[in-house]
Structure formats: structure tokens, C-alpha cells
Design a protein around this motif. Structure first.
Motif, mmCIF file in Angstrom:
data_model
loop_
_atom_site.group_PDB
_atom_site.id
_atom_site.type_symbol
_atom_site.label_atom_id
_atom_site.label_comp_id
_atom_site.label_asym_id
_atom_site.label_seq_id
_atom_site.Cartn_x
_atom_site.Cartn_y
_atom_site.Cartn_z
ATOM 1 N N LEU A 235 0.879 -1.166 0.000
ATOM 2 C CA LEU A 235 0.000 0.000 0.000
ATOM 3 C C LEU A 235 0.920 1.220 0.000
ATOM 4 O O LEU A 235 1.473 1.607 1.034
ATOM 5 N N HIS A 236 1.127 1.800 -1.186
ATOM 6 C CA HIS A 236 2.064 2.915 -1.314
ATOM 7 C C HIS A 236 1.557 4.123 -0.535
ATOM 8 O O HIS A 236 0.338 4.304 -0.369
ATOM 9 N N ILE A 237 2.490 4.949 -0.088
ATOM 10 C CA ILE A 237 2.117 6.116 0.718
ATOM 11 C C ILE A 237 1.160 7.032 -0.036
ATOM 12 O O ILE A 237 0.291 7.664 0.569
ATOM 13 N N SER A 238 1.285 7.074 -1.365
ATOM 14 C CA SER A 238 0.403 7.926 -2.167
ATOM 15 C C SER A 238 -0.995 7.361 -2.319
ATOM 16 O O SER A 238 -1.902 8.042 -2.796
ATOM 17 N N GLU A 239 -1.192 6.067 -1.930
ATOM 18 C CA GLU A 239 -2.488 5.417 -2.083
ATOM 19 C C GLU A 239 -3.221 5.250 -0.756
ATOM 20 O O GLU A 239 -4.243 4.591 -0.691
ATOM 21 N N ILE A 240 -2.673 5.850 0.311
ATOM 22 C CA ILE A 240 -3.317 5.719 1.620
ATOM 23 C C ILE A 240 -4.517 6.642 1.734
ATOM 24 O O ILE A 240 -5.584 6.259 2.227
ATOM 25 N N SER A 241 -4.370 7.880 1.267
ATOM 26 C CA SER A 241 -5.430 8.871 1.427
ATOM 27 C C SER A 241 -5.315 9.914 0.328
ATOM 28 O O SER A 241 -4.266 10.071 -0.304
ATOM 29 N N TYR A 242 -6.425 10.633 0.092
ATOM 30 C CA TYR A 242 -6.376 11.754 -0.847
ATOM 31 C C TYR A 242 -5.580 12.915 -0.247
ATOM 32 O O TYR A 242 -4.962 13.697 -0.963
ATOM 33 N N ALA A 243 -5.612 13.037 1.069
ATOM 34 C CA ALA A 243 -4.806 14.056 1.737
ATOM 35 C C ALA A 243 -3.343 13.637 1.706
ATOM 36 O O ALA A 243 -3.013 12.450 1.735
ATOM 37 N N ARG A 244 -2.443 14.603 1.629
ATOM 38 C CA ARG A 244 -1.025 14.297 1.562
ATOM 39 C C ARG A 244 -0.558 13.667 2.884
ATOM 40 O O ARG A 244 -0.846 14.182 3.972
ATOM 41 N N VAL A 245 0.144 12.547 2.783
ATOM 42 C CA VAL A 245 0.676 11.853 3.955
ATOM 43 C C VAL A 245 2.187 12.039 3.958
ATOM 44 O O VAL A 245 2.888 11.596 3.052
ATOM 45 N N GLU A 246 2.704 12.722 4.983
ATOM 46 C CA GLU A 246 4.136 12.971 5.063
ATOM 47 C C GLU A 246 4.883 11.723 5.543
ATOM 48 O O GLU A 246 5.912 11.361 5.005
ATOM 49 N N LYS A 247 4.326 11.087 6.584
ATOM 50 C CA LYS A 247 4.938 9.885 7.128
ATOM 51 C C LYS A 247 3.874 8.805 7.299
ATOM 52 O O LYS A 247 2.782 9.073 7.807
ATOM 53 N N PHE A 272 1.592 -7.371 -5.791
ATOM 54 C CA PHE A 272 0.292 -6.709 -5.746
ATOM 55 C C PHE A 272 0.450 -5.253 -5.300
ATOM 56 O O PHE A 272 1.136 -4.967 -4.315
ATOM 57 N N ARG A 273 -0.214 -4.346 -6.035
ATOM 58 C CA ARG A 273 -0.244 -2.924 -5.668
ATOM 59 C C ARG A 273 -1.661 -2.598 -5.216
ATOM 60 O O ARG A 273 -2.628 -2.846 -5.936
ATOM 61 N N LEU A 274 -1.753 -2.048 -4.008
ATOM 62 C CA LEU A 274 -3.049 -1.846 -3.381
ATOM 63 C C LEU A 274 -3.325 -0.370 -3.162
ATOM 64 O O LEU A 274 -2.416 0.465 -3.165
ATOM 65 N N SER A 275 -4.595 -0.052 -2.955
ATOM 66 C CA SER A 275 -4.992 1.330 -2.697
ATOM 67 C C SER A 275 -6.107 1.356 -1.667
ATOM 68 O O SER A 275 -7.044 0.562 -1.727
ATOM 69 N N ALA A 276 -5.976 2.288 -0.713
ATOM 70 C CA ALA A 276 -7.049 2.520 0.249
ATOM 71 C C ALA A 276 -7.895 3.696 -0.200
ATOM 72 O O ALA A 276 -9.113 3.710 -0.023
ATOM 73 N N LYS A 277 -7.254 4.676 -0.821
ATOM 74 C CA LYS A 277 -8.004 5.875 -1.205
ATOM 75 C C LYS A 277 -8.960 5.595 -2.362
ATOM 76 O O LYS A 277 -9.931 6.325 -2.549
ATOM 77 N N ALA A 278 -8.702 4.496 -3.117
ATOM 78 C CA ALA A 278 -9.607 4.151 -4.208
ATOM 79 C C ALA A 278 -10.994 3.790 -3.697
ATOM 80 O O ALA A 278 -11.970 3.805 -4.460
ATOM 81 N N LEU A 279 -11.095 3.486 -2.394
ATOM 82 C CA LEU A 279 -12.381 3.145 -1.794
ATOM 83 C C LEU A 279 -12.998 4.332 -1.061
ATOM 84 O O LEU A 279 -14.082 4.208 -0.492
#
Length: 312
Positions: A235-247, A272-279
């Protein structure tokens, strides 16, 4: 019998009294026993014994002969079948031959008798039970991709031995025609269900678009590794949330549960490449992400002038 039924079946018929065809009685009772036991036979089978008495040029075809008719008659003709047609027959005759017309008549009477018996059997049981009897020994066969055979067996057989011990089942695997055939045997349905679930989790092949409840197992500066359905992915840092995640550790920690969507499977590595923000619901005003293959559009300068392309 169904072509994909992974059992060897023995039917035992105890005949308490014989005044006719005990073999045809066994066909009918054996069929009902299979259906009652949950064996998914294609369709019911019944049997009937035909007889014939020929005397001074006169011939009588008998249906469902008794013991005396069998002993004193000139023909014993057993026919078994379904409503669709004959499945087996046996003939014993004491005369020199049988005209075609008489055989045709015997088969016609046998068909009428067979259909009558099938209707009587249907009054007790029309179709097989939906499942095997609770005490019946069970065998379930799974077909998996051969690439998963090693994962199911484990190093030195560790995984399959542990699975058999926990589920109290017997598991056999063999490779045929480029596929893995897994047979799971037990007399307890719940134990088999546990083994089936475990093997499916190991041999499961996720597809892009599938959604999973995942568990965070490790954190990295670039994202989090999560486990889902016996698999793991990033789960890449860019796919965790629409808001910017620094850490990553600001929003996730090991052991957290998170719902993710599979958005890509690397063709070369299978990762496998996963996304949380896609949901998640896209924030209002946020543009759609660029799709692969989109071309850059020329930028316009002031006064409607376009900057000419640079020449090399």
C-alpha cells in the motif's frame, strides 16, 4: 454415476426373501439408497425381469416374473434403465432362438414396466439428497494452478502436515495435465470445510478490482505492507489517502486493519499494488487521475499565441 464423483461406491443388498428377480430388486433399492445417501446420480434407475412361455406355437411375454415363472419359463430377460433409455440387460433362454418381433415386444413391455416402477420410486424420493449423510466418508477435490502445489505442501511437507493435523483430514496432491489436483478426505464435513478454506487461501489468485480487509504487517518510508486472504502487497504512501501523507507512521501502525482495493498486478514479478483511497470518496474539485496513455496537450500562451515546438 456422475463423471466427476471422486468415490468408489459399494452397494450391499441383503435379500430376505426371493420370489422373483432379486437382482432387479437390488437395482431399484440400490438406486434409492444412493439417492438417500446424497450420491448425485444423473437420474434414477429401475430394473424389471421379463419372462416368456412358448408352447405349441403360442408365445406369452410375462412382465415382472415370479420364481416359478423363472424356473418353468423359456426366457429370463432382465432390463435396467432410466426414463431416457436402457442402461443394462441380460438374457437367458432355453429355446433355440427368439424372433425379432418377440424381442421387440419384450423390450416394449419392459419399458412400460420400468417407467411404472420409476414413478413408484419417485413417490419415496424423486432426486438425490442435497448433501451426503453426516456420517458418510467424504472426499472433496479441488483443482489449483500447479504453481501453488509447492506452497500448499510447504518446505519438507510442513504446511500440508500441519494442515492435516489441525483439520483432522487426509490431503493428497498430484499434478496432472499441468494442474494440481487436491483431494481432501474426512468423515466430518466441518473438518473438510476448514481444510478447503485453508487451501483456497493459499492458492487464491486475486484479480484487479477485488476488495479486501487487510492487516498492516510492516511500515516503510514509502508505504505499508499488508496481508490479505493469505497474500501480501504494498500500500504505497500515495495510495493511503487523498490528503497528503508525510509519514506512513502518522496514519498507520502495525496490526491496523484497513480496507484496500487491488489496483495492479506486476506482470513480471506478480507483486500486488493496493490502494485505500480508491475506496474513499474523492474530495470535491479534485481532478481525476491521469490515465496511462493520455497525451500532453499543448499549453497556450497569452494573447492566444502558441509557442512553436523546439527544434533539435
Amino acid at each position: 454415476m456422475p463423471s466427476d464423483f471422486p468415490y468408489t461406491v459399494r452397494i450391499v443388498s441383503d435379500i430376505l426373501e426371493s420370489n422373483g428377480s432379486s437382482s432387479m430388486a437390488t437395482v431399484c433399492s440400490g438406486c434409492l439408497a444412493l439417492m438417500d445417501g446424497g450420491v448425485p446420480i444423473v437420474r434414477p434407475v429401475a430394473g424389471i425381469a421379463m419372462g416368456m412361455i412358448a408352447e405349441e406355437g403360442k408365445v406369452a411375454i410375462l412382465s415382472d416374473i415370479l420364481g416359478d415363472e423363472d424356473a418353468l419359463g423359456d426366457m429370463d430377460f432382465k432390463v435396467t434403465g432410466t426414463e431416457k433409455g436402457i442402461t443394462g440387460c441380460q438374457m437367458d433362454i432355453k429355446i433355440d432362438g427368439l424372433p425379432y418381433e418377440q424381442l421387440e415386444k419384450a423390450l416394449g413391455q419392459a419399458r412400460e414396466g420400468r417407467l411404472h416402477i420409476l414413478r413408484e420410486m419417485a413417490k419415496t424420493l424423486e432426486v438425490p439428497r442435497e448433501d451426503l449423510k453426516p456420517h458418510a466418508p467424504r472426499i472433496v477435490e479441488l483443482i489449483i494452478d500447479k504453481s501453488f502445489i509447492g506452497a500448499v505442501i510447504g518446505p519438507g511437507g510442513k504446511i500440508i502436515q500441519e494442515m492435516q493435523e489441525i483439520t483432522k483430514t487426509i490431503i493428497n496432491i498430484e499434478e496432472r495435465d499441468g494442474k494440481g489436483y487436491v483431494q481432501i478426505a474426512s468423515s466430518n464435513k466441518e473438518d473438510i470445510d476448514k481444510a478447503v478454506a485453508r487451501i483456497k487461501s493459499i492458492a487464491y489468485q486475486p484479480e484487479v478490482g477485488d476488495v479486501f480487509d487487510a492487516k498492516v504487517v510492516s511500515l516503510q518510508p514509502y508505504g505499508a505492507f499488508v496481508e490479505f486472504s493469505g497474500k501480501s502487497g504494498l500500500l504505497h504512501i500515495s495510495e493511503i489517502s487523498y490528503a497528503r501523507v508525510e509519514k506512513v507512521e502518522d496514519v498507520l501502525k502495525e496490526g491496523d486493519s484497513i480496507r484496500v482495493k487491488l489496483i495492479e498486478i506486476d506482470e513480471r514479478t506478480g507483486k500486488f499494488r493496493l490502494s485505500a483511497k480508491a475506496l474513499l470518496e474523492r474530495p470535491e474539485g479534485m481532478p481525476e487521475p491521469r490515465r496511462e496513455g493520455d497525451r500532453d496537450r499543448p499549453h497556450h500562451r497569452g494573447n492566444g499565441d502558441r509557442r512553436p515546438p523546439r527544434r533539435h
